[in-house]
Design a protein around this motif. Structure first.
Motif, PDB file in Angstrom:
ATOM      1  N   THR A 175      24.146  52.239  68.112  1.00  0.00           N
ATOM      2  CA  THR A 175      24.896  52.761  66.962  1.00  0.00           C
ATOM      3  C   THR A 175      24.847  54.110  66.847  1.00  0.00           C
ATOM      4  O   THR A 175      25.772  54.928  66.699  1.00  0.00           O
ATOM      5  CB  THR A 175      24.018  52.277  65.633  1.00  0.00           C
ATOM      6  OG1 THR A 175      23.715  50.881  65.601  1.00  0.00           O
ATOM      7  CG2 THR A 175      24.913  52.636  64.228  1.00  0.00           C
ATOM      8  N   THR A 232      17.954  45.118  58.217  1.00  0.00           N
ATOM      9  CA  THR A 232      18.788  46.505  58.446  1.00  0.00           C
ATOM     10  C   THR A 232      19.301  45.964  59.831  1.00  0.00           C
ATOM     11  O   THR A 232      20.149  46.768  60.441  1.00  0.00           O
ATOM     12  CB  THR A 232      17.718  47.545  58.557  1.00  0.00           C
ATOM     13  OG1 THR A 232      16.715  47.261  59.183  1.00  0.00           O
ATOM     14  CG2 THR A 232      17.491  48.159  57.054  1.00  0.00           C
ATOM     15  N   THR A 243      27.771  56.791  66.455  1.00  0.00           N
ATOM     16  CA  THR A 243      27.795  57.636  65.238  1.00  0.00           C
ATOM     17  C   THR A 243      27.482  58.947  65.641  1.00  0.00           C
ATOM     18  O   THR A 243      28.303  60.171  64.987  1.00  0.00           O
ATOM     19  CB  THR A 243      26.910  57.269  64.197  1.00  0.00           C
ATOM     20  OG1 THR A 243      25.566  57.222  64.594  1.00  0.00           O
ATOM     21  CG2 THR A 243      27.456  55.773  63.565  1.00  0.00           C
ATOM     22  N   GLN A 255      32.115  46.162  64.232  1.00  0.00           N
ATOM     23  CA  GLN A 255      32.514  47.112  63.067  1.00  0.00           C
ATOM     24  C   GLN A 255      33.148  48.558  63.525  1.00  0.00           C
ATOM     25  O   GLN A 255      34.009  49.043  62.745  1.00  0.00           O
ATOM     26  CB  GLN A 255      31.053  47.264  62.312  1.00  0.00           C
ATOM     27  CG  GLN A 255      31.398  47.819  60.774  1.00  0.00           C
ATOM     28  CD  GLN A 255      29.897  47.894  60.200  1.00  0.00           C
ATOM     29  OE1 GLN A 255      28.916  47.871  60.873  1.00  0.00           O
ATOM     30  NE2 GLN A 255      30.062  47.821  58.855  1.00  0.00           N
ATOM     31  N   ALA A 301      20.132  43.154  61.119  1.00  0.00           N
ATOM     32  CA  ALA A 301      21.006  41.931  60.911  1.00  0.00           C
ATOM     33  C   ALA A 301      20.658  40.770  61.934  1.00  0.00           C
ATOM     34  O   ALA A 301      21.601  40.177  62.509  1.00  0.00           O
ATOM     35  CB  ALA A 301      22.583  42.115  60.825  1.00  0.00           C
ATOM     36  N   LYS A 350      19.995  48.188  69.380  1.00  0.00           N
ATOM     37  CA  LYS A 350      21.095  48.226  68.334  1.00  0.00           C
ATOM     38  C   LYS A 350      20.925  49.753  67.901  1.00  0.00           C
ATOM     39  O   LYS A 350      21.978  50.296  67.583  1.00  0.00           O
ATOM     40  CB  LYS A 350      20.515  47.207  67.280  1.00  0.00           C
ATOM     41  CG  LYS A 350      21.529  47.371  65.993  1.00  0.00           C
ATOM     42  CD  LYS A 350      21.557  46.196  65.197  1.00  0.00           C
ATOM     43  CE  LYS A 350      22.530  46.492  64.100  1.00  0.00           C
ATOM     44  NZ  LYS A 350      22.975  45.156  63.205  1.00  0.00           N
ATOM     45  N   VAL A 400      27.865  45.390  65.705  1.00  0.00           N
ATOM     46  CA  VAL A 400      28.048  46.976  65.561  1.00  0.00           C
ATOM     47  C   VAL A 400      29.571  47.238  66.166  1.00  0.00           C
ATOM     48  O   VAL A 400      30.081  48.142  65.774  1.00  0.00           O
ATOM     49  CB  VAL A 400      26.891  47.684  66.296  1.00  0.00           C
ATOM     50  CG1 VAL A 400      27.121  49.172  66.158  1.00  0.00           C
ATOM     51  CG2 VAL A 400      25.640  47.442  65.497  1.00  0.00           C
ATOM     52  N   TYR A 460      27.381  47.061  54.142  1.00  0.00           N
ATOM     53  CA  TYR A 460      26.440  48.004  55.154  1.00  0.00           C
ATOM     54  C   TYR A 460      27.436  48.583  56.006  1.00  0.00           C
ATOM     55  O   TYR A 460      27.999  47.916  56.929  1.00  0.00           O
ATOM     56  CB  TYR A 460      25.504  46.988  55.739  1.00  0.00           C
ATOM     57  CG  TYR A 460      24.743  45.888  54.820  1.00  0.00           C
ATOM     58  CD1 TYR A 460      23.393  46.527  54.343  1.00  0.00           C
ATOM     59  CD2 TYR A 460      24.879  44.857  54.418  1.00  0.00           C
ATOM     60  CE1 TYR A 460      22.809  46.060  53.625  1.00  0.00           C
ATOM     61  CE2 TYR A 460      24.270  43.961  53.527  1.00  0.00           C
ATOM     62  CZ  TYR A 460      23.343  44.697  52.976  1.00  0.00           C
ATOM     63  OH  TYR A 460      22.488  43.920  52.122  1.00  0.00           O
ATOM     64  N   ASP A 461      27.391  49.826  56.011  1.00  0.00           N
ATOM     65  CA  ASP A 461      28.297  50.579  56.606  1.00  0.00           C
ATOM     66  C   ASP A 461      27.922  51.016  58.292  1.00  0.00           C
ATOM     67  O   ASP A 461      26.540  50.966  58.199  1.00  0.00           O
ATOM     68  CB  ASP A 461      28.947  51.980  56.029  1.00  0.00           C
ATOM     69  CG  ASP A 461      27.377  52.770  55.747  1.00  0.00           C
ATOM     70  OD1 ASP A 461      26.382  52.218  55.332  1.00  0.00           O
ATOM     71  OD2 ASP A 461      27.579  53.884  56.127  1.00  0.00           O
ATOM     72  N   LEU A 462      28.605  51.218  59.026  1.00  0.00           N
ATOM     73  CA  LEU A 462      28.265  51.570  60.524  1.00  0.00           C
ATOM     74  C   LEU A 462      27.309  52.566  60.634  1.00  0.00           C
ATOM     75  O   LEU A 462      26.254  52.574  61.424  1.00  0.00           O
ATOM     76  CB  LEU A 462      29.457  51.712  61.357  1.00  0.00           C
ATOM     77  CG  LEU A 462      29.264  52.174  62.653  1.00  0.00           C
ATOM     78  CD1 LEU A 462      28.785  51.117  63.383  1.00  0.00           C
ATOM     79  CD2 LEU A 462      30.565  52.733  63.378  1.00  0.00           C
ATOM     80  N   TYR A 463      27.351  53.643  59.653  1.00  0.00           N
ATOM     81  CA  TYR A 463      26.656  54.995  59.762  1.00  0.00           C
ATOM     82  C   TYR A 463      24.986  54.697  59.206  1.00  0.00           C
ATOM     83  O   TYR A 463      24.151  55.239  59.137  1.00  0.00           O
ATOM     84  CB  TYR A 463      27.252  56.040  59.020  1.00  0.00           C
ATOM     85  CG  TYR A 463      28.237  56.735  60.119  1.00  0.00           C
ATOM     86  CD1 TYR A 463      28.047  57.905  60.375  1.00  0.00           C
ATOM     87  CD2 TYR A 463      29.482  55.876  60.242  1.00  0.00           C
ATOM     88  CE1 TYR A 463      29.005  58.297  61.642  1.00  0.00           C
ATOM     89  CE2 TYR A 463      30.328  56.493  61.077  1.00  0.00           C
ATOM     90  CZ  TYR A 463      30.101  57.781  61.523  1.00  0.00           C
ATOM     91  OH  TYR A 463      30.969  58.293  62.675  1.00  0.00           O
TER      92      TYR A 463
END
Lengths: 343, 402, 290
Positions: free
Chosen positions: B85, A249, B89, B114, A251, B81, B111, A173-176
């Motif tokens: 994010t 999605t 991004t 990561q 978490a 969240k 987040v 599960y990537d950050l994007y």
């Protein structure tokens, strides 16, 4: 004895049959929302976290459409099943170490369906405001129960730091949010396929009959209660899948998934998009969430005004939801072409 | 419509992404509750952020900061969240701050881990949040900061031998009362009753709960509520029932008497004793300057409160760190490292970021509500405990130990 | 007096005061839903508007609390007619769902507007001295404000009861609730009747909003925060029934208060448990038409 048939009756019967068949045929316009979803993936790669949240809500709205739009069951407790699904995978991952995501969806479907079956069997004897309040109270009581057991459920602080296995054992599960978006889209597409089969099946037609005239359905001997319980159970299961996707999605999950607001919001989205037409769920959830996102960026404090105005205008000028607007426009341009096929 | 909007955003992101210069423009993502039932909590911090940036922009010259503000939404975690994010991004922020609600901070923790972006918490008070990510620092407080020292103070100084505790039924409420109980029972006191006060969303009718406490006649009642609309409700019910006359003292963390609502609470709250890190009336030079600047900017009827003071210190710490790194904030781990051990004289008293836990170490003041000579309500400091750490992590209780 | 009797009396007293607030705020919703089948989720917004008018009148203009309540009720009642004529009227024939969408939209707009005008910080009002303190009956002291709520509630109920049961217009309303088409066919102007009851209901909601400030404080989200509570009272009481709404308010007020007093740990359950039990047994509520 078979009644004598004349040519006109046969023709009429054939036309009706053709109409029914034609309704569940795929039309080219149905590809549009899916193409849009795929296009989003490539055009807006840094907005996919938001995108996957939209897809989760589309799925949730779709499950509501099955009961509200097709069977005419008005509920304000649909968040209960969303919540059951959300907590199935949440607690599964946190307490049992069940971190495989796809099987988690199945578990969520099963448990939420059971919840739907049990509550539906009791509650679907009621209608109108009574049903509204009963479903609402059920959802809130589940939330209260979760809070009473907050040692176990984490209460309003929820279950933090859930870790799920990579999707299919391969995709991290990537950050994007690439993985999450594709995951949510595929799940949505699969569920959508089944929902579409259901609503165009004889069972789906019977539901519409119940929505339109419940007395007549009783009169022709249709098992109304069982049909309603069945569709309620299926819809609950799908809401459970949506809830499970929501937890996976993000978490993370807290008891607020059971909130009245959650039930009300999904209903507002669906009505905004247009009920009883499957793609209304798509449009409603997408329009609502994108406008909410847009307005709340424009003004973090007063964005509710914009959303409120949108709803009021939709009621005044788009009676059959946003999808209704598109349909009107479509019908306007294609008036001549479709003339022959209308029953 | 969807297409147009997203295309527009993408174009904007491209345009903004292309700035490179010696003088860095640092983008700070601000996530606060701007709407919903707790919108005033977000506003209190937002005002402090804006004020600090306005007054101190020159401190970090030639570098500049841009605040990108997003609504935290309801305390579900999910919305926070998503917006966080996207701040990373899409808006490419380099630092994140704000976070009114604990669920938001908890949801965002993975987040930032990561993305390796520093997250500076300006409010969320669940004790174990700082354990969730090495990129988190907290400038506000944990529930234990106020609750734990209140225990011995209530027993020794206020004379509470028996206490009934009442709390809004969500994790911060349980945290706060657990902290108080731990301190109070250690000092020798006895907790006679423990009453959950319903959900944090709606302000309940407090009367039946308080009537029950009144009938059981403890020396004191310790009440935790989120400091929004609930606080006024507590003051009203306490006053209406004549509980002070009945000899039951009202004590608690300072959420009971947020400065921006204190003037509305009336005579009923006079004599209430709270433990906390800030009040408008704290007598120190930094606070005088802070409150003066606040009144000048937002009018004399607008008051900063403990959240504003934490917001002020949060921005202060961020600015000092930017200065220390000379604008080079691209490396999140280095940023957090540079923040460790940061200390200052703040409007709250002496504050420091504990290098070990990345949580705040601060002075805790026991404060009594009084009627001031000018007719307004205010507080009198009864005593100050210096350098209070988050006791939950010191004692390693539950998740705080992990 | 033995301890349990004292507790029972105070639960009854507090519950009664709470019930009066519930009744005053919900009765308008019940009548609008009963008479026109109109789902008005903006009802809470009218209550909130009343509350803010009381705040402005008492704080900025220095008008007394009681006259402010009256002015707020009248003002909101009058303004609600504009909404009824301009917006609601268009949707009487529409589905429940569309009505939900419209009125939720209005509630959202009301929240944002109130935030813009008054800010998000909860407001309170200064009470006059005669409403402060408590009344001591020897065995127990009762807060004056709650006694005021009870007296006001009883007075309003008497007036409404008289209006509903003993006047011509009340008879027409009852007729229209029972059978709208029949009422229309005997020459009752149901539209006008509805405008009147709508204004009355909104005015009462505004009064309730003003009274609630002292109980809960007032912030913009008041418009939706207690909506569920009002809907519960309406559903449990039965649509369009004055008697039912009163009984529901009393039952919910007293049981909720008692539950919180005696079993605070499960405080949140009681309201919903009563709702479910009552509706399972009597789906149309206490006095609703099946």
């Amino acid at each position: 004895m078979t009644p004598p048939r004349d040519a006109a009756a046969t023709a009429a019967r054939d036309r009706a049959a053709e109409y029914l068949v034609s309704r569940h045929r795929y039309r080219w316009a149905e590809a549009l929302p899916w193409l849009a979803c795929i296009a989003v993936f490539f055009l807006f790669p840094d907005r996919l976290t938001f995108g996957s949240q939209v897809l989760v809500m589309v799925l949730f709205a779709l499950s509501l459409d099955l009961i509200l739009g097709y069977a005419g069951i008005v509920t304000l407790g649909h968040a209960a099943f969303f919540g059951i699904g959300a907590y199935t995978v949440g607690l599964g991952a946190a307490k049992l170490g069940w971190t495989e995501p796809v099987s988690g969806l199945f578990a969520a479907f099963v448990l939420a369906s059971i919840g739907g079956f049990v509550s539906g069997w009791f509650l679907l004897r009621y209608r109108g405001l009574t049903l509204l309040m009963l479903t609402l109270a059920t959802a809130i009581m589940l939330q209260e129960a979760g809070n009473l057991g907050s040692e176990f459920t984490g209460g309003y602080d929820g279950l933090p730091g859930l870790v799920f296995d990579p999707l299919l054992g391969r995709f991290e599960y990537d950050l994007y949010g690439h993985t999450n978006y594709v995951y949510a889209l595929v799940v949505l597409a699969v569920v959508f396929y089944f929902v579409r089969r259901i609503v165009y099946s004889p069972f789906g037609q019977a539901l519409t009959g119940i929505r339109e005239n419940v007395r007549r359905m009783h009169a022709i001997g249709s098992p109304v209660h069982w049909r309603l319980v069945t569709v309620y159970t299926i819809a609950a299961g799908i809401a459970g899948i949506a809830g499970a996707l929501f937890t996976q999605t993000n978490a993370y999950v807290t008891l607020t998934v059971f909130e009245f607001e959650n039930s009300a919001k999904v209903m507002v989205m669906l009505i905004l998009g247009g009920t009883g037409r499957l793609y209304g769920a798509f449009l409603g959830a997408a329009v609502y969430m994108i406008m909410e996102d847009y307005f709340s960026k424009l003004s973090p404090t007063f964005w509710q005004f914009g959303i409120g105005l949108l709803l009021v205008l939709a009621v005044l000028f788009a009676r059959r939801g946003v999808l209704g607007l598109f349909e009107q426009a479509g019908a306007y341009f294609a008036k001549d072409k479709n003339k022959g096929s209308k029953p | 419509m969807k297409m147009l909007k997203w295309a527009g955003t993408a174009a904007l992101a491209l345009a903004l992404g292309g700035t490179t210069a010696q003088a860095e423009n640092i983008k700070i993502g601000v996530v606060l509750a701007f709407s919903g039932a707790n919108a005033d909590l977000g506003q209190q911090i937002d005002k402090a952020f804006d004020l600090y940036v306005k007054l101190h922009a020159k401190d970090i010259a030639p570098h500049t900061v841009t605040l990108v503000k997003r609504d935290e939404g309801p305390p579900t975690g999910a919305n926070a969240k998503t917006v966080t994010t996207e701040l990373i991004t899409n808006d490419k922020v380099q630092i994140l701050t704000g976070f009114n609600f604990s669920p938001s901070a908890i949801a965002v923790a993975p987040v930032v881990t990561q993305a390796k972006i520093p997250m500076v918490i300006a409010n969320a008070g669940t004790a174990w949040i700082t354990n969730l990510s090495p990129y988190i620092t907290r400038l506000s407080f944990s529930m234990w900061h106020h609750g734990y020292p209140m225990g011995p103070f209530a027993f020794d100084k206020i004379g509470c031998k028996t206490v009934a505790v009442a709390y809004t039924d969500f994790p911060p409420g349980k945290d706060s009362t657990d902290a108080f109980k731990a301190g109070f029972e250690k000092a020798g006191g006895k907790v006679t009753d423990s009453i959950p006060l319903g959900s944090p969303v709606q302000v309940p009718d407090f009367t039946p709960f308080f009537q029950r406490i009144k009938d059981s006649k403890p020396d004191c009642m310790y009440v935790f509520i989120p400091s929004g609309a609930h606080a006024t409700g507590v003051a009203k019910a306490y006053g209406e029932l004549g509980m002070r006359k009945a000899g039951i003292k009202l004590i608690g963390p300072l959420d009971l008497i947020p400065d921006n609502k204190l003037q509305d609470m009336g005579d009923a709250v006079i004599g209430t004793i709270v433990m906390g890190n800030y009040a408008v009336d704290l007598d120190n030079a930094e606070n005088k300057a802070f409150t003066e600047a606040w009144h000048k900017e937002y009018g004399k009827d607008s008051y900063p409160d403990f959240m504003s003071a934490a917001g002020w210190d949060t921005m202060h710490a961020i600015f000092d760190t930017i200065k220390k790194l000379n604008g080079n904030v691209a490396d999140g781990a280095k940023f957090v490292e540079a923040m460790k051990g940061w200390k200052t004289k703040s409007p709250r008293g002496d504050v420091m970021i504990d290098p070990a836990t990345r949580d705040i170490v601060q002075d805790e003041h026991a404060m009594e509500v009084i009627r001031k000579p000018d007719g307004k309500l205010g507080i009198k400091v009864l005593g100050t405990t210096k350098a209070v750490k988050d006791e939950c992590k010191v004692l390693k209780i539950g998740r705080c130990g992990s | 007096m033995p301890q349990f009797a004292i507790i029972a009396v105070s639960i009854l007293f507090d519950g009664l005061a709470y019930a009066m607030f519930l009744f005053i705020t919900s009765v308008g919703l019940s009548v609008t839903m009963g008479l026109m089948g109109f789902v008005n989720l903006a009802h809470g917004a009218f209550a909130m508007a009343g509350g803010y008018i009381v705040v402005s009148l008492t704080r900025d203009l220095g008008i007394g609390f009681a006259p402010s309540l009256a002015i707020a009720a009248v003002a909101v009642g009058a303004v609600s007619v504009v909404f009824e004529r301009g917006l609601y009227r268009r949707l009487y024939k529409a589905t429940d769902l569309e009505q939900v969408l419209l009125t939720i939209g209005l509630a959202f707009m009301a929240i944002a507007t109130a935030t813009y005008l008054y800010g998000p910080i909860p407001k309170s009002v200064p009470l006059p001295p005669w409403l402060q303190g408590d009344i001591n009956l020897g065995f127990r002291a009762f807060p004056t404000y709650r006694a005021f709520l009870i007296v006001l509630g009883i007075a309003l109920i008497s007036v409404l009861w008289y209006g509903f049961e003993k006047t011509n217009i009340g008879a027409k309303i009852r007729a229209a609730v029972d059978n709208r088409r029949m009422a229309e066919s005997v020459g009752i102007n149901v539209d006008l009747l509805f405008t009147l009851t709508f204004a009355l209901g909104s005015g009462l909601a505004a009064l309730g909003g003003g009274l609630a400030i002292q109980l809960f404080g007032l912030s913009p989200s008041f418009a939706v925060l207690y909506l569920v509570l009002f809907l519960i009272v309406v559903a449990v009481g039965g649509l369009g029934s004055l008697k039912g709404t009163l009984l529901a308010a009393l039952v919910i007020g007293v049981i909720d208060t008692g539950g919180k007093y005696l079993y605070a740990e499960a405080g949140g359950f009681f309201i919903y448990a009563i709702t479910v039990i009552v509706l399972l047994i009597k789906p149309a509520g206490f006095y609703g038409r099946e």
